[in-house]
Design a protein around this motif. Structure first.
Motif, PDB file in Angstrom:
ATOM      1  N   SER A 139      10.582  68.794  52.013  1.00 50.28           N
ATOM      2  CA  SER A 139      10.880  67.807  53.045  1.00 50.28           C
ATOM      3  C   SER A 139       9.873  67.973  54.177  1.00 50.28           C
ATOM      4  N   SER A 140       9.365  66.870  54.668  1.00 52.56           N
ATOM      5  CA  SER A 140       8.344  66.897  55.720  1.00 52.56           C
ATOM      6  C   SER A 140       8.960  67.235  57.074  1.00 52.56           C
ATOM      7  N   ARG A 141       8.074  67.526  58.020  1.00 54.28           N
ATOM      8  CA  ARG A 141       8.545  67.796  59.379  1.00 54.28           C
ATOM      9  C   ARG A 141       9.254  66.581  59.960  1.00 54.28           C
ATOM     10  N   SER A 142       8.705  65.382  59.720  1.00 53.11           N
ATOM     11  CA  SER A 142       9.341  64.189  60.289  1.00 53.11           C
ATOM     12  C   SER A 142      10.740  64.003  59.728  1.00 53.11           C
ATOM     13  N   GLU A 143      10.904  64.230  58.451  1.00 52.83           N
ATOM     14  CA  GLU A 143      12.231  64.130  57.826  1.00 52.83           C
ATOM     15  C   GLU A 143      13.209  65.093  58.503  1.00 52.83           C
ATOM     16  N   TYR A 144      12.763  66.325  58.693  1.00 48.93           N
ATOM     17  CA  TYR A 144      13.610  67.360  59.289  1.00 48.93           C
ATOM     18  C   TYR A 144      13.937  67.049  60.748  1.00 48.93           C
ATOM     19  N   TRP A 145      12.917  66.723  61.536  1.00 46.68           N
ATOM     20  CA  TRP A 145      13.137  66.565  62.968  1.00 46.68           C
ATOM     21  C   TRP A 145      13.880  65.288  63.314  1.00 46.68           C
ATOM     22  N   TRP A 146      13.711  64.221  62.544  1.00 48.30           N
ATOM     23  CA  TRP A 146      14.505  63.019  62.809  1.00 48.30           C
ATOM     24  C   TRP A 146      15.988  63.294  62.550  1.00 48.30           C
ATOM     25  N   MET A 147      16.270  64.050  61.498  1.00 41.58           N
ATOM     26  CA  MET A 147      17.662  64.388  61.218  1.00 41.58           C
ATOM     27  C   MET A 147      18.202  65.345  62.262  1.00 41.58           C
ATOM     28  N   TRP A 148      17.364  66.276  62.702  1.00 40.38           N
ATOM     29  CA  TRP A 148      17.766  67.203  63.751  1.00 40.38           C
ATOM     30  C   TRP A 148      18.103  66.430  65.030  1.00 40.38           C
ATOM     31  N   LEU A 149      17.283  65.445  65.396  1.00 39.54           N
ATOM     32  CA  LEU A 149      17.533  64.617  66.572  1.00 39.54           C
ATOM     33  C   LEU A 149      18.844  63.853  66.432  1.00 39.54           C
ATOM     34  N   PHE A 150      19.085  63.280  65.255  1.00 38.73           N
ATOM     35  CA  PHE A 150      20.333  62.556  65.012  1.00 38.73           C
ATOM     36  C   PHE A 150      21.534  63.486  65.195  1.00 38.73           C
ATOM     37  N   GLY A 151      21.449  64.695  64.635  1.00 35.19           N
ATOM     38  CA  GLY A 151      22.541  65.662  64.782  1.00 35.19           C
ATOM     39  C   GLY A 151      22.748  66.064  66.228  1.00 35.19           C
ATOM     40  N   TYR A 152      21.653  66.230  66.961  1.00 32.96           N
ATOM     41  CA  TYR A 152      21.744  66.585  68.374  1.00 32.96           C
ATOM     42  C   TYR A 152      22.419  65.470  69.172  1.00 32.96           C
ATOM     43  N   LEU A 153      22.045  64.220  68.909  1.00 29.69           N
ATOM     44  CA  LEU A 153      22.662  63.097  69.618  1.00 29.69           C
ATOM     45  C   LEU A 153      24.142  62.972  69.269  1.00 29.69           C
ATOM     46  N   LEU A 154      24.493  63.206  68.016  1.00 24.10           N
ATOM     47  CA  LEU A 154      25.901  63.198  67.610  1.00 24.10           C
ATOM     48  C   LEU A 154      26.658  64.293  68.347  1.00 24.10           C
ATOM     49  N   SER A 155      26.056  65.461  68.465  1.00 22.45           N
ATOM     50  CA  SER A 155      26.668  66.560  69.199  1.00 22.45           C
ATOM     51  C   SER A 155      26.868  66.209  70.675  1.00 22.45           C
ATOM     52  N   LEU A 156      25.877  65.553  71.275  1.00 21.25           N
ATOM     53  CA  LEU A 156      26.022  65.125  72.672  1.00 21.25           C
ATOM     54  C   LEU A 156      27.190  64.161  72.847  1.00 21.25           C
ATOM     55  N   MET A 157      27.330  63.234  71.892  1.00 20.50           N
ATOM     56  CA  MET A 157      28.445  62.278  71.972  1.00 20.50           C
ATOM     57  C   MET A 157      29.789  62.998  71.874  1.00 20.50           C
ATOM     58  N   LEU A 158      29.901  63.945  70.956  1.00 14.94           N
ATOM     59  CA  LEU A 158      31.155  64.692  70.821  1.00 14.94           C
ATOM     60  C   LEU A 158      31.433  65.517  72.074  1.00 14.94           C
ATOM     61  N   ASN A 159      30.401  66.130  72.625  1.00 17.18           N
ATOM     62  CA  ASN A 159      30.578  66.886  73.864  1.00 17.18           C
ATOM     63  C   ASN A 159      30.987  65.978  75.014  1.00 17.18           C
ATOM     64  N   PHE A 160      30.450  64.770  75.052  1.00 18.31           N
ATOM     65  CA  PHE A 160      30.828  63.814  76.091  1.00 18.31           C
ATOM     66  C   PHE A 160      32.317  63.476  75.981  1.00 18.31           C
ATOM     67  N   VAL A 161      32.799  63.276  74.766  1.00 17.98           N
ATOM     68  CA  VAL A 161      34.223  62.998  74.558  1.00 17.98           C
ATOM     69  C   VAL A 161      35.063  64.170  75.058  1.00 17.98           C
ATOM     70  N   VAL A 162      34.637  65.380  74.753  1.00 21.43           N
ATOM     71  CA  VAL A 162      35.371  66.563  75.195  1.00 21.43           C
ATOM     72  C   VAL A 162      35.371  66.660  76.718  1.00 21.43           C
ATOM     73  N   ILE A 163      34.240  66.359  77.345  1.00 20.56           N
ATOM     74  CA  ILE A 163      34.160  66.426  78.809  1.00 20.56           C
ATOM     75  C   ILE A 163      35.041  65.354  79.455  1.00 20.56           C
ATOM     76  N   VAL A 164      34.957  64.136  78.939  1.00 21.13           N
ATOM     77  CA  VAL A 164      35.740  63.036  79.508  1.00 21.13           C
ATOM     78  C   VAL A 164      37.235  63.267  79.317  1.00 21.13           C
ATOM     79  N   GLN A 165      37.594  63.777  78.149  1.00 21.69           N
ATOM     80  CA  GLN A 165      39.001  63.995  77.835  1.00 21.69           C
ATOM     81  C   GLN A 165      39.419  65.450  78.072  1.00 21.69           C
ATOM     82  N   GLY A 166      38.627  66.197  78.845  1.00 21.79           N
ATOM     83  CA  GLY A 166      38.826  67.629  79.019  1.00 21.79           C
ATOM     84  C   GLY A 166      40.239  68.061  79.323  1.00 21.79           C
TER      85      GLY A 166
END
Length: 147
Positions: free
Chosen positions: A28-55
């Motif tokens: 798997s190329s670097r672009s394949e890896y890092w685009w997926m890593w970015l997607f996972g990071y953004l998903l994590s940010l969204m989940l953390n936002f839900v936790v913060i808002v609904q803390g």
């Protein structure tokens, strides 16, 4: 099994991640890896936002807390196989022996469990180990592709 999405970018990398879930061979190329890593990071940010808002609601409502835990476990279960396959293919592409990668991923998993379950100094040491093993995997994944 060959990775027919080698070099995928943007949304194609996310598609390739899902379609290559059981593909531990190939590269798997670097672009394949890092685009997926970015997607996972953004998903994590969204989940953390839900936790913060609904803390406060999460801490006071057992049902909401249980729903969040079940959701997080479901995300881990669904993503562990394709993410591990992607990591191994990426390491192979960078010329890193896959056995080293699997060893570091296992150490990372043990450290994560240790951090969650243990408190005090041992829990903090587990966090240091988790961060160190994660940093090593990221460094290896950053390496350029070999010919």
């Amino acid at each position: 099994m060959h990775n027919r999405w080698y070099g995928a970018k943007h949304l194609h990398a996310i598609w390739a991640w899902g379609r290559n879930a059981g593909n531990f061979s190939g590269r798997s190329s670097r672009s394949e890896y890092w685009w997926m890593w970015l997607f996972g990071y953004l998903l994590s940010l969204m989940l953390n936002f839900v936790v913060i808002v609904q803390g406060e609601a999460i801490y006071t409502s057992a049902n909401l807390r249980q729903m969040l835990i079940v959701t997080l476990i479901a995300i881990i279960v669904v993503t562990i196989l394709p993410s591990t396959a992607l990591q191994i293919r990426r390491l192979r592409d960078a010329g890193i022996d896959w056995r080293k990668g699997v060893a570091v991923m296992l150490i990372e998993a043990v450290m994560a469990i240790g951090f969650i379950l243990l408190h005090g100094v041992i829990g903090k040491l587990a966090l240091v180990g988790l961060l160190a093993s994660g940093a090593l995997l990221l460094w290896w994944s950053y390496q350029p592709s070999i010919a």
